[in-house]
Structure formats: C-alpha cells, structure tokens
Design a protein around this motif. Structure first.
Motif, PDB file in Angstrom:
ATOM      1  N   ASP A 271       0.840  -1.200   0.000  1.00 52.53           N
ATOM      2  CA  ASP A 271       0.000   0.000   0.000  1.00 52.53           C
ATOM      3  C   ASP A 271       0.871   1.245   0.000  1.00 52.53           C
ATOM      4  N   ILE A 272       2.013   1.221   0.773  1.00 44.88           N
ATOM      5  CA  ILE A 272       2.888   2.389   0.832  1.00 44.88           C
ATOM      6  C   ILE A 272       3.546   2.622  -0.519  1.00 44.88           C
ATOM      7  N   HIS A 273       4.076   1.523  -1.149  1.00 39.22           N
ATOM      8  CA  HIS A 273       4.744   1.650  -2.436  1.00 39.22           C
ATOM      9  C   HIS A 273       3.797   2.151  -3.503  1.00 39.22           C
ATOM     10  N   ALA A 274       2.589   1.736  -3.484  1.00 40.67           N
ATOM     11  CA  ALA A 274       1.637   2.126  -4.513  1.00 40.67           C
ATOM     12  C   ALA A 274       1.332   3.614  -4.468  1.00 40.67           C
ATOM     13  N   ALA A 275       1.693   4.253  -3.384  1.00 43.94           N
ATOM     14  CA  ALA A 275       1.386   5.667  -3.247  1.00 43.94           C
ATOM     15  C   ALA A 275       2.509   6.555  -3.738  1.00 43.94           C
ATOM     16  N   VAL A 276       3.591   5.959  -4.374  1.00 39.65           N
ATOM     17  CA  VAL A 276       4.722   6.747  -4.865  1.00 39.65           C
ATOM     18  C   VAL A 276       4.582   6.914  -6.371  1.00 39.65           C
ATOM     19  N   THR A 277       4.807   8.143  -6.873  1.00 42.15           N
ATOM     20  CA  THR A 277       4.782   8.401  -8.319  1.00 42.15           C
ATOM     21  C   THR A 277       5.893   9.386  -8.680  1.00 42.15           C
ATOM     22  N   ILE A 278       6.551   9.122  -9.825  1.00 40.18           N
ATOM     23  CA  ILE A 278       7.637   9.995 -10.302  1.00 40.18           C
ATOM     24  C   ILE A 278       7.019  11.022 -11.238  1.00 40.18           C
ATOM     25  N   ASP A 279       7.131  12.288 -10.873  1.00 35.18           N
ATOM     26  CA  ASP A 279       6.529  13.357 -11.680  1.00 35.18           C
ATOM     27  C   ASP A 279       7.338  13.587 -12.945  1.00 35.18           C
ATOM     28  N   HIS A 280       8.622  13.849 -12.816  1.00 40.43           N
ATOM     29  CA  HIS A 280       9.478  14.062 -13.974  1.00 40.43           C
ATOM     30  C   HIS A 280      10.937  13.945 -13.561  1.00 40.43           C
ATOM     31  N   VAL A 281      11.819  13.731 -14.607  1.00 41.57           N
ATOM     32  CA  VAL A 281      13.262  13.613 -14.404  1.00 41.57           C
ATOM     33  C   VAL A 281      13.935  14.635 -15.311  1.00 41.57           C
ATOM     34  N   THR A 282      14.836  15.418 -14.763  1.00 41.50           N
ATOM     35  CA  THR A 282      15.485  16.493 -15.515  1.00 41.50           C
ATOM     36  C   THR A 282      16.985  16.260 -15.543  1.00 41.50           C
ATOM     37  N   LEU A 283      17.574  16.358 -16.752  1.00 42.59           N
ATOM     38  CA  LEU A 283      19.017  16.223 -16.931  1.00 42.59           C
ATOM     39  C   LEU A 283      19.586  17.581 -17.321  1.00 42.59           C
ATOM     40  N   THR A 284      20.711  17.974 -16.667  1.00 46.18           N
ATOM     41  CA  THR A 284      21.348  19.266 -16.926  1.00 46.18           C
ATOM     42  C   THR A 284      22.835  19.040 -17.159  1.00 46.18           C
ATOM     43  N   VAL A 285      23.395  19.760 -18.177  1.00 47.41           N
ATOM     44  CA  VAL A 285      24.819  19.691 -18.483  1.00 47.41           C
ATOM     45  C   VAL A 285      25.454  21.015 -18.072  1.00 47.41           C
ATOM     46  N   LEU A 286      26.463  20.922 -17.261  1.00 46.81           N
ATOM     47  CA  LEU A 286      27.152  22.126 -16.774  1.00 46.81           C
ATOM     48  C   LEU A 286      28.629  22.032 -17.127  1.00 46.81           C
TER      49      LEU A 286
END
Length: 715
Positions: free
Chosen positions: A23-38
């Motif tokens: 039940d705890i795991h099911a409540a996790v969601t990844i909104d977005h992933v951002t990659l940055t080059v510096l």
C-alpha cells in the motif's frame, strides 16, 4: 498443534506487513526527471563537465526513498548510482571528444521508472599527438619502429603516419597509443609525423600533426653485384657460355641469376653458371642481390645467332582422304654456314611422341591408323630444334546420301525434304535435284546440323520420285547421289457427288445414298448429313472411292436435303451438293385415306339429303297453311272471326301413295261469308296430310263487344 498455530500466526503477520508495504509503495509516483549539463552543452577539450540528474517524486507518506539512477551516452549505460537523494551528479574531468554524444538519465523507485529528456554534449578540439622512433639512423631497407600516442584522449582511434608529408600507413587502435613498423627505400634523410581521428566521432576531424622526427637512411651500395658473360660476342647456337655473378659482401645476402622472370641460379655468394646456348637463350640476364627489403642488380645482354632455322613439317596434299597417299617433309635452312653444312643437319620424324622415321621425307597411305599429331626434330652440333605440331587426320569420303520426306507429302501443299549421308568428314555440301536439275544447296558444318530443303508443292503423286540428292565433301571420288525420293503421297479428295440427286421414295422403303469421289488417297472417310445434321451411324472409313449408306424404313420425318462429306489424311474435307429427297405415303395408308374419303362423301350426301328434305317439308307446310285460311262471317264494324281448317296428312311412305286416297282439306265457314273473300278448295299434289282444326281470332278495335256474339267456326 501449538507449532502449527505459531506458524500460522507468523504467516498472518508477514502477509499483513507485505500488504501494508504494498500500500505504501503504490502511493509513490515519479513526476518528472530532468538532466542538466554544466557549464554548457558545447565546451572545449579539457573542460570539466558535470552531468546533473534530478527526479521530482510525489508520495502519500513522508518517508526516505531509494533512487536508482542510470546515466546513458548514445543509449549505452556509462554510469549507475543507488542513493537516497533525488539528485545525482556525474563529473567528466577534462572532457574529450570521445565524451561527445547524446545523454539521458533514468530513475527507478520500487516498480516505478521514468526517463529524462535527451541532451547533446559537444566537445571540440583534439590533443596534438606525440611521435617517437626506436632509432633515428637506419640502413637502406631496414625497418623503422615508430610510436604515436595521445595520452589524454580516449576511445577507439585511427592513427595516420606520414613520410615527408605523404601518408604511408594507417593503423587502428582501441587505445590512445599505437606502435608500428615503417619501411623506406629512400637513401636520404626522411621526416616522419603522425595524426589520429576518433572513430566514434568522425565529425571531430583529424588532430593536428605530431612533432617531426628526422630519420637518416644509410646507403647499401656495398651489396650491388657485378655480372659478366664470356665470350662477349659472336656467340652461335651450340657454343658454351659462362655467366659470372659477383658481389663484395661477406654474409646475410641472397644472390640470384634471372632471365625473363625465371630464376636460373641462386646463391649466397659469388657464382659462375655455364650453359650451351641456343637462339632462344638470347636476351637480358640479371644478377640480383637482396638484403632485407633492399635489392641491387646488374644487367648484361646476350645475343645468340642461329646455327640453323627451326624445322618446318609440311604435308602434301594439304587434305587427304582415306585410301589416298600423303607425304610429310621436314626441312631447315642453314644460317651459320661457317659452322655447319646442310648435310650436318639430321632429321627425325615423330608421331604422338613415338619415332617413326629418321629421314626428312615420309610417305604413307591415309587411314584411321595414320591419324595423329606429327612433328620433326632437327639436330646439329648438339643443338636440337623441334617443328610445330601438324595434326594429320584423314578425311572420310562421303557416302551415298539418303533422302526422305520430313513431313507428310500432300499434293498441292508445302513439305520438307532431308538429305543426310551416314559417313563423311564435315563440311559436306548437299545439293537437291529435281529431274536431275539442281534446285537448292545446303552446307553442313556441324554434326548437329541437317540439310533440310523446303519444297513448295507437287502437282501429281509421281512427282515425288523426281527428287534426288547429291553429297560432296571434296574427296577424289567426287560426289555421291542418293536414290530417288520414296515417300507416300496423299492426294486430297475431290468434291464428292451424292446419288440420287433428287428422288421421292415411298414411306417404309429403304433409301440407298451413294457418295462418290473422283480421286483421293485411301482411306477415305465418308459422312452423310440430313438437313445439316450429321447422321452418326453413317460415318465410314473405306479404302474405296465410293461410300454407301442405306436409310432403313424411311419415314416422313426423314425427308429433306441430304449431302455427304469426304475426307482423308490431307485434312481437306469436301462436301457434295445437296440432294432433295421426298417421302410419299405408304399404299395401305393411301387405301385407308381413300375409304375414309368415300365414307366422308357418303355421309355428306346423306346429311345434305336429309337437310334438303326437311327444308322442302317445312316450305309445303307454310304454303298449305297460307291457302287454308278463311274469314268467319265478317260484319261491317264488327270484329272478324276467321276459322281456318288445315288438313294436313303426313304421308310417310311415299312408295305406298297409290293405296291411299287423297283427302281434301275441308274448310268450314261461318254462316255469313264475304263472297269477295271466298277461298276455293285445293287439292294437294303432295302427300296427304291429316286434318287439323286451327282457330284464329282477329279483333278489330272498337268492335270487341260485337265480336263476343259471333260463334266460332266449326269444321
């Protein structure tokens, strides 16, 4: 029992814990992933680059999550990290061209997965390579060991080596350094350089050329050989010649004597070769010395004059047939008359490598046994010369040809004739003759060919025997002529004639139909048709010019137009002109019809007689009725009553009329009669009729009451 209960309790607790965790795991969601080059997407070579990957996550409970990051370059995983923070950084220290490419970052949390956007990193500028050689002083032909490296670059590379600015070699390496062997033939100073290119990034181009390395190449003229030929001039076939190949080098050397790319002798030091020369030994002789890849050579020419010419084998005649005589002659011309005379030349004749004669001239009779490859050999002062091969094959005289027809021969149609000889050497010329006059020629060169002649047509069957064929292949027996052509000739049928041409037959009789042709080759097929419909039972295949078909018990339905058709193997069917056949009634049918007609006429007469009698009888009755009408005491102004008495007697037997007395019709009149209307009594001239009383009452308007008192007339 208690242990079972304990296990069940533990199982219940474990399942409850797993359920809560799910039940705890099911409540996790990844909104977005951002990659940055510096610091930027486009950097110079040697710049420190940081790749930063950040994940934005939403969850129902505030708890620490484990993030599994993966960094990909051109879809290949180059770095992974498992951390509890949402940000991962990866450093590229002193980035190189090999670091250029497309990058992406992915994040895994429990069973959730998400990929970042794709970013491009471009690193420009290649390190200048460094070139080193094992030794900068070498001898001519000695190998040069060179090493080219770019220590700061990574990835697979192609290295290029240059000699005096000209590319001499390229080597592929999976590291940033390569060692190779270079060979040079130059006898002077040379300058070497190298460059490279990263294989995975060809757009980055070539690096700058490396430093120049000077290499001194020492000359090896010490191994150059010397060649001498003795005697130097006026060498004639059969003379002994000595060729000396000399070199002033102690060891580690290979020495060759060659002529026209053929090695005549091999040694490691100076040598001398002796040989008895012939004319074909003339040419340039080469003495070659080799040390490593270095070659030095000396050349000396040798001219050998002919002692006598190459023998020639001649045959007379040029072509010979079996049974004919032929002569083989071997001859050669003396060139160096100082050395030899014509009698010094000896000849030997050989057939298929076997000696058959020791003289220059040979005669024999041609046969299959004399066929073979002949050549002769001339000898003088140990000099042997062989003539060219002469292939002797006795030709076979042509045999009498056989002529036959390829196709069916039909008068008036085209056909083909073949002419073929069983024996005879090719080529053979065939001539077709008609009545001994040539009309066509064919030349057969290959065994698979045939002499085929196209004939337009013949007019009569006997024309087929006028064709003959001649075969000729150049033999002394001249040409051979075939027998006259024998072949079956098909004569098409002529137009048939059907008999009878026009006829009427009696129903029930037999009708013979005869179909006759004037000419045609047997067998002939006759077929009869009735009103354009084939009579299936009428087909006849006969060896005759005439066919007969009988129609049994002909009936009226079989009358009409008949014709016949004739055909044979010429496949040209001909039809006769139609014949009109009529069918009359049978005699008994005619008799029945006659009796029926007579009976019909009698019946008609009887009917007409009865009819006319009845008409006459009715007419008399009408007339007598009109004559027997009388007025009954007519009065002026009173109604008139008339009583008519008709005496009618039917005499049914006219033949007994004399036995009966004629009775008169008696008219009973009333008491008052108008004299002017008196009707006289009449005697009937017809048969007597019985008396009947008819009362007719006539009323006049206005006097009906007076008429009531008038009495009826009585008979």
């Amino acid at each position: 029992m208690s242990m079972c209960l304990l296990w069940l309790g533990l199982l219940h607790i474990s399942l409850s814990a797993l359920w809560q965790a799910a039940d705890i795991h099911a409540a996790v969601t990844i909104d977005h992933v951002t990659l940055t080059v510096l610091p930027a997407n486009n950097v110079e070579s040697g710049t420190d680059v940081i790749l930063r990957c950040e994940a934005s996550v939403s969850q129902s409970l505030s708890q620490t999550l484990t993030y599994f990051f993966r960094l990909l370059q051109n879809d290949q995983v180059i770095y992974t990290k498992n951390i509890s923070t949402s940000v991962m950084e990866h450093s590229l220290s002193s980035a190189r061209v090999s670091n250029s490419g497309h990058y992406q970052c992915s994040v895994h949390i429990y069973d959730k997965h998400k990929m970042s956007n794709s970013l491009s990193l471009s690193v420009t500028g290649l390190q200048t390579p460094m070139l080193k050689v094992k030794s900068d002083i070498v001898s001519e032909g000695e190998d040069i060991t060179a090493t080219c490296s770019a220590p700061e670059e990574t990835g697979n590379m192609i290295f290029y080596f240059f000699e005096n600015d000209l590319e001499v070699k390229r080597v592929t390496s999976n590291s940033n350094s390569v060692k190779t062997i270079l060979t040079t033939q130059k006898r002077t100073e040379i300058y070497l350089q190298c460059a490279y290119m990263v294989m995975m990034h060809p757009n980055a181009g070539f690096s700058n050329k490396s430093n120049k390395v000077k290499v001194i190449v020492r000359d090896l003229d010490v191994i150059t050989p010397q060649i001498s030929i003795s005697p130097k001039g006026n060498v004639v076939e059969g003379d002994m010649v000595q060729i000396t190949c000399k070199v002033n080098y102690p060891s580690d050397l290979e020495l060759y004597l060659t002529k026209n790319n053929t090695v005549l002798h091999e040694s490691h030091t100076t040598f001398r070769k002796s040989l008895v020369v012939r004319a074909e030994d003339s040419g340039e002789y080469v003495c070659k010395a080799e040390k490593g890849s270095v070659q030095k050579m000396a050349v000396s020419p040798l001219h050998v004059a002919e002692l006598f010419s190459k023998p020639i084998l001649r045959m007379s005649p040029d072509e010979v047939f079996e049974g004919e005589r032929f002569t083989l002659t071997c001859s050669s011309n003396v060139i160096s008359s100082v050395k030899i005379g014509k009698a010094d030349i000896k000849y030997v004749l050989l057939k298929d490598g076997q000696r058959i004669s020791a003289v220059a001239k040979y005669e024999d009779t041609a046969s299959p046994a004399t066929n073979g490859k002949y050549y002769c050999m001339a000898t003088a002062k140990k000099v042997y010369k062989t003539s060219s091969l002469h292939d002797v094959k006795a030709k076979v005289p042509v045999s009498a040809p056989v002529v036959y027809a390829v196709d069916e021969v039909i008068v008036g149609k085209t056909f083909r004739i073949s002419c073929e000889a069983e024996n005879g050497t090719l080529p053979i010329t065939y001539t077709l003759l008609k009545t001994r006059i040539p009309v066509a020629h064919r030349r057969v060169v290959e065994a698979a060919d045939r002499a085929i002649f196209n004939i337009t047509s013949i007019s009569f069957p006997e024309d087929i025997n006028t064709f003959t064929c001649q075969a000729y292949n150049g033999g002394s027996s001249f040409s051979k002529t075939s027998e006259p052509l024998r072949a079956p000739v098909i004569v098409p049928v002529s137009r048939p004639v059907l008999e009878p041409k026009e006829l009427t037959v009696t129903e029930g009789s037999d009708l013979p139909l005869i179909c006759r042709v004037h000419q045609g080759t047997y067998p002939i097929t006759f077929t009869w048709y009735h009103n354009r419909v084939m009579l299936l039972s009428s087909i006849q295949k006969l060896r005759s010019l005439e066919g007969r078909h009988v129609i049994k018990d002909i009936d009226r339905d079989q009358r009409g137009d008949y014709y016949c058709e004739a055909s044979n193997y010429a496949s040209e069917p001909k039809k006769s002109y139609p014949a009109r056949i009529g069918v009359s009634l049978a005699q008994w049918k005619k008799a029945v019809i006659g009796v029926f007609c007579i009976l019909l006429l009698v019946a008609i007469v009887i009917v007409l007689t009865v009819f006319f009698k009845n008409m006459s009888h009715q007419r008399r009755q009408k007339q007598e009725a009109e004559l027997s009408v009388k007025p009954s005491r007519p009065k002026s102004g009173d109604p008139m009553r008339i009583s008519l008495t008709l005496d009618i007697e039917d005499n049914t037997t006219l033949n007994d009329s004399d036995d009966h007395t004629d009775e008169e019709s008696e008219l009973v009149q009333p008491q008052e009669v108008d004299p002017s209307r008196e009707v006289p009594e009449m005697k009937s001239i017809e048969p007597e009729y019985s008396v009947q009383h008819t009362e007719i009452q006539v009323s006049t308007p206005g006097v009906s009451e007076q008429a009531d008192g008038v009495s009826d007339a009585q008979c």
